[in-house]
Design a protein around this motif. Structure first.
Motif: not given
Length: 238
Positions: A171-196
């Motif tokens: 999703p691309f909505e103002p209340h959703f966060s974008g992808p985030r790189w972990s502080p140790d550099g080993k992982a990237i987290g992101f939000i995915a999936g349909g509404k609800q």
């Protein structure tokens, strides 16, 4: 006035501008240009055009966390939207997204000099960036390959690679966060999936071992220890 042509608003050129189409030949002609948004056209009997240009401005500010009364420094002053700022690991630069060109692109701001540089110059949307811990790469969302996906850019060369699966609905909505790189550099987290049905997914920087780890999440960020996150979860009522 002669009922032969229609005037309408369209973003087919990137920004929302006014266009004219001949009803019989279907030939198009662009009437206005610029960042827009040009909307609600009205044509008089004499062939004059009235319309509304709609816009608002969102800017980035910088201020001390321990001195809330101190005046904050305004970092951007362009019209339209400038937001989603993320500070570089060395604290000297800020990456953010702006639609000043008509679509969202990534910009890099040097805090000391105030100079800005366009990181992406693509007809697609590029938004919601975050830094790698070493400051050499950037993870961001882009629909340059069709659907919105997670991409990584090497800052020195500008080379990009997609790391999320094409089947993911991001999703691309103002209340959703974008992808985030972990502080140790080993992982990237992101939000995915349909509404609800949003979930927090994790993958490595090469796009391997992608997996869902927490459902119902619409926003998150890593704790400094890289082992925990703070997150926002959609309520049962939506």
């Amino acid at each position: 006035a002669d009922n032969r042509r229609l005037v309408f608003s369209s973003s087919r050129s990137g920004a929302a501008n006014l266009w004219e189409i001949d009803v019989e030949s279907r030939q198009l002609r662009q009437i206005t240009s610029g960042a827009g948004a040009d909307i609600m056209p009205v044509v008089s009997a004499a062939g004059r055009l009235a319309y509304t240009t709609y816009g608002h401005q969102v800017d980035l500010y910088w201020g001390p966390l321990d001195q809330p009364q101190e005046k904050h420094q305004r970092l951007t002053s362009q019209t339209h939207n400038n937001f989603g700022g993320r500070v570089s690991p060395d604290g000297r630069q800020i990456v953010y997204q702006s639609d000043r060109s008509g679509n969202y692109e990534l910009w890099l701001l040097d805090r000391s000099s105030g100079t800005e540089r366009n990181l992406t110059n693509n007809p697609a949307w590029d938004a919601m960036a975050d830094w790698s811990p070493d400051g050499r790469e950037m993870v961001f969302l882009s629909n340059r390959a069709g659907s919105l996906q997670v991409w990584v850019m090497k800052l020195e060369s500008g080379q990009v690679r997609r790391i999320s699966e094409r089947s993911r609905s991001i999703p691309f909505e103002p209340h959703f966060s974008g992808p985030r790189w972990s502080p140790d550099g080993k992982a990237i987290g992101f939000i995915a999936g349909g509404k609800q049905k949003e979930s927090r997914w994790v993958t490595d920087p090469q796009g391997r071992n992608e997996r869902a780890v927490l459902s119902g999440v619409i926003g998150f960020d890593w704790y400094r220890d890289h082992r925990h996150i703070i997150y926002t979860r959609r309520s049962a009522e939506g």
